[in-house]
Design an enzyme around this catalytic site. Structure first.
Site, PDB file in Angstrom:
ATOM      1  N   LYS A  68       0.853  -1.190   0.000  1.00  0.00           N
ATOM      2  CA  LYS A  68       0.000   0.000   0.000  1.00  0.00           C
ATOM      3  C   LYS A  68       0.887   1.239   0.000  1.00  0.00           C
ATOM      4  O   LYS A  68       1.743   1.399   0.870  1.00  0.00           O
ATOM      5  CB  LYS A  68      -0.909  -0.015   1.235  1.00  0.00           C
ATOM      6  N   LYS A  95      -2.305  -1.525  -3.761  1.00  0.00           N
ATOM      7  CA  LYS A  95      -3.144  -0.326  -3.681  1.00  0.00           C
ATOM      8  C   LYS A  95      -2.286   0.932  -3.760  1.00  0.00           C
ATOM      9  O   LYS A  95      -1.269   0.983  -3.058  1.00  0.00           O
ATOM     10  CB  LYS A  95      -3.905  -0.361  -2.352  1.00  0.00           C
ATOM     11  N   ARG A 149     -10.790   9.880   2.274  1.00  0.00           N
ATOM     12  CA  ARG A 149     -10.621  10.557   3.571  1.00  0.00           C
ATOM     13  C   ARG A 149     -11.740  11.568   3.798  1.00  0.00           C
ATOM     14  O   ARG A 149     -12.140  11.813   4.935  1.00  0.00           O
ATOM     15  CB  ARG A 149      -9.239  11.198   3.663  1.00  0.00           C
ATOM     16  N   GLU A 181       7.385  -6.721   1.073  1.00  0.00           N
ATOM     17  CA  GLU A 181       6.194  -6.535   1.911  1.00  0.00           C
ATOM     18  C   GLU A 181       5.243  -7.728   1.763  1.00  0.00           C
ATOM     19  O   GLU A 181       4.734  -8.268   2.752  1.00  0.00           O
ATOM     20  CB  GLU A 181       5.442  -5.250   1.510  1.00  0.00           C
ATOM     21  N   SER A 196     -10.466   5.602  -4.294  1.00  0.00           N
ATOM     22  CA  SER A 196     -11.416   6.711  -4.378  1.00  0.00           C
ATOM     23  C   SER A 196     -10.972   7.779  -5.381  1.00  0.00           C
ATOM     24  O   SER A 196     -11.782   8.314  -6.124  1.00  0.00           O
ATOM     25  CB  SER A 196     -11.588   7.326  -2.988  1.00  0.00           C
ATOM     26  N   LYS A 223       1.383  10.069   5.396  1.00  0.00           N
ATOM     27  CA  LYS A 223       1.512   8.702   5.921  1.00  0.00           C
ATOM     28  C   LYS A 223       2.778   8.026   5.402  1.00  0.00           C
ATOM     29  O   LYS A 223       2.874   6.803   5.354  1.00  0.00           O
ATOM     30  CB  LYS A 223       0.253   7.904   5.565  1.00  0.00           C
ATOM     31  N   TYR A 283     -15.679   1.199  -5.974  1.00  0.00           N
ATOM     32  CA  TYR A 283     -16.918   1.879  -5.584  1.00  0.00           C
ATOM     33  C   TYR A 283     -17.974   1.755  -6.679  1.00  0.00           C
ATOM     34  O   TYR A 283     -19.152   1.984  -6.428  1.00  0.00           O
ATOM     35  CB  TYR A 283     -16.616   3.355  -5.271  1.00  0.00           C
TER      36      TYR A 283
HETATM   37  C1  PBG Z   1      -7.402   3.567   5.820  1.00  0.00           C
HETATM   38  C2  PBG Z   1      -7.707   3.334   4.392  1.00  0.00           C
HETATM   39  C3  PBG Z   1      -7.523   4.213   3.337  1.00  0.00           C
HETATM   40  C4  PBG Z   1      -8.071   3.604   2.234  1.00  0.00           C
HETATM   41  C5  PBG Z   1      -8.549   2.355   2.615  1.00  0.00           C
HETATM   42  N1  PBG Z   1      -8.317   2.201   3.957  1.00  0.00           N
HETATM   43  C6  PBG Z   1      -6.960   5.585   3.325  1.00  0.00           C
HETATM   44  C7  PBG Z   1      -5.615   5.846   3.835  1.00  0.00           C
HETATM   45  O1  PBG Z   1      -4.814   4.931   4.041  1.00  0.00           O
HETATM   46  O2  PBG Z   1      -5.344   7.011   4.068  1.00  0.00           O
HETATM   47  C8  PBG Z   1      -8.148   4.235   0.875  1.00  0.00           C
HETATM   48  C9  PBG Z   1      -9.315   3.843   0.031  1.00  0.00           C
HETATM   49  C10 PBG Z   1      -9.543   4.703  -1.144  1.00  0.00           C
HETATM   50  O3  PBG Z   1      -8.904   5.751  -1.370  1.00  0.00           O
HETATM   51  O4  PBG Z   1     -10.438   4.333  -1.904  1.00  0.00           O
HETATM   52  N2  PBG Z   1      -6.259   3.006   6.295  1.00  0.00           N
END
Ligand code: PBG
Length: 342
Positions: A204, A258, A214, A243, A284, A227, A323
């Site tokens: 990720k 991701k 968010r 990983e 998203s 992050k 989505y």
């Molecule tokens: C939270 C999480 C995130 C997403 C899934 N779980 C956001 C992040 O890590 O800040 C992102 C999903 C998306 O953007 O569709 N840990």
């Protein structure tokens, strides 16, 4: 992938020949997108009879539990195998110790129980991460300005058990702490939750494509900084394999890459290297881009959606979190000439 490609030579070989009509294109298609490939992420909020649009994600709603149960009925009817539940947590419940994540009656657990009670045959997945519950907006506990690893992992283990006890079929650690998969597997097993699967957000990346998510869960306002000390650097590919290797060794049943589109190379390498059930997250931001351009009439939204999703399959994905899962399911069923539920 390493096979030598024998292309033949023009004019004996004409690669356009098998493309000349729909029936032959269907016959030679290497990949097919089916409804079985889809996981639908949904946003849940407090109350009943409520729905709120997420402005940065056209067509996406935050739903109260009762409305979610209705929406899941439609998804189940379309044949979507699983959903992923994300909570919009009230700001008053967000604390530095993220204690609401451990409340067996929190919004996620109530949503999971309601969905499983009404639709026992649909798979339910929940994120294991602290960001929706954290006043600091981070996926882990913050001490002296740092996200602390091992203390976070302890909390994640308890969160995973709470969610699994609420009826979650798959827990999906999305936090990117080191060592969490093994610790969570141990905690689940110790609680007798041997059949609960772990889908690891294994590779990720620290991405700009999570912005609309968010907004949807209401963590954007809380988050200070980025992050990058736990999510991966977009410049790295080899590191993703390390990983994934570690998460498999620790007991992950399935792994995820991701975001999706900017990381198709990583997806392909992960699938080829480990031959694991491998998922892509059409995030998203990717969804927002597609919908924004389609909304302007700049691209054909339906065609673009199906192209993106089959692209994930071509790159090695066994399944895709999107989505647009209900929309994609309808398009797939329509193309097959059969209505939903048949
Ligand atoms: C939270 C999480 C995130 C997403 C899934 N779980 C956001 C992040 O890590 O800040 C992102 C999903 C998306 O953007 O569709 N840990």
């Amino acid at each position: 992938m390493t096979n030598k490609v024998f292309a033949g030579r023009y004019p004996e070989t004409r690669l356009r020949r098998p493309r000349q009509a729909p029936w032959t294109r269907r016959l030679v298609a290497e990949h097919v997108l089916t409804v079985d490939d889809l996981i639908w992420p949904v946003f849940v909020l407090e109350g009943s009879g409520r729905e709120e649009p997420v402005p940065s994600m056209p067509g996406v709603l935050r739903l109260s539990c009762d409305r979610l149960v209705e929406a899941v009925a439609e998804a189940a009817d379309l044949g979507i195998p699983a959903i992923a539940v994300f909570p919009f947590v009230r700001p008053a419940l967000k604390t530095p110790d993220c204690r609401e994540a451990l409340n067996p009656d929190n919004l996620v657990c109530r949503a999971v129980r309601a969905v499983k009670a009404a639709h026992p045959n649909i798979g339910v997945l929940a994120d294991v991460a602290l960001d929706p519950f954290n006043s600091a907006g981070h996926d882990g506990i913050v001490r002296n300005g740092r996200v602390v690893n091992d203390e976070t992992v302890d909390v994640l283990c308890r969160q995973a058990v709470v969610q699994a006890e609420a009826g979650c079929d798959i827990v999906a650690p999305s936090d990117m702490m080191d060592g969490r998969i093994g610790a969570i597997r141990g905690a689940l097993d110790q609680a007798g939750l041997l059949d609960v699967q772990i889908l690891s957000y294994a590779a990720k990346y620290a991405s700009a494509f999570y912005g609309p998510f968010r907004d949807a869960v209401g963590s954007a306002a809380a988050l200070k900084g980025d992050k990058k000390t736990y999510q991966m650097d977009p410049a790295n590919g080899d590191e993703a394999l390390r990983e994934v290797a570690m998460d498999i060794a620790e007991g992950a049943d399935m792994v995820m890459v991701k975001p999706g589109l900017p990381y198709l190379d990583v997806l392909r390498r992960v699938k080829d290297t480990f031959a694991m059930p491998t998922f892509a997250y059409h995030t998203s931001g990717e969804y927002a881009m597609l919908k924004a351009a389609a909304g302007q009439g700049w691209i054909d939204g339906e065609q673009a959606l199906l192209e993106v999703l089959v692209g994930f399959k071509r790159a090695g994905a066994d399944g895709i979190l999107t989505y647009a899962a209900p929309e994609a399911a309808r398009l797939i069923l329509r193309a097959q000439g059969r209505p939903a539920g048949s």
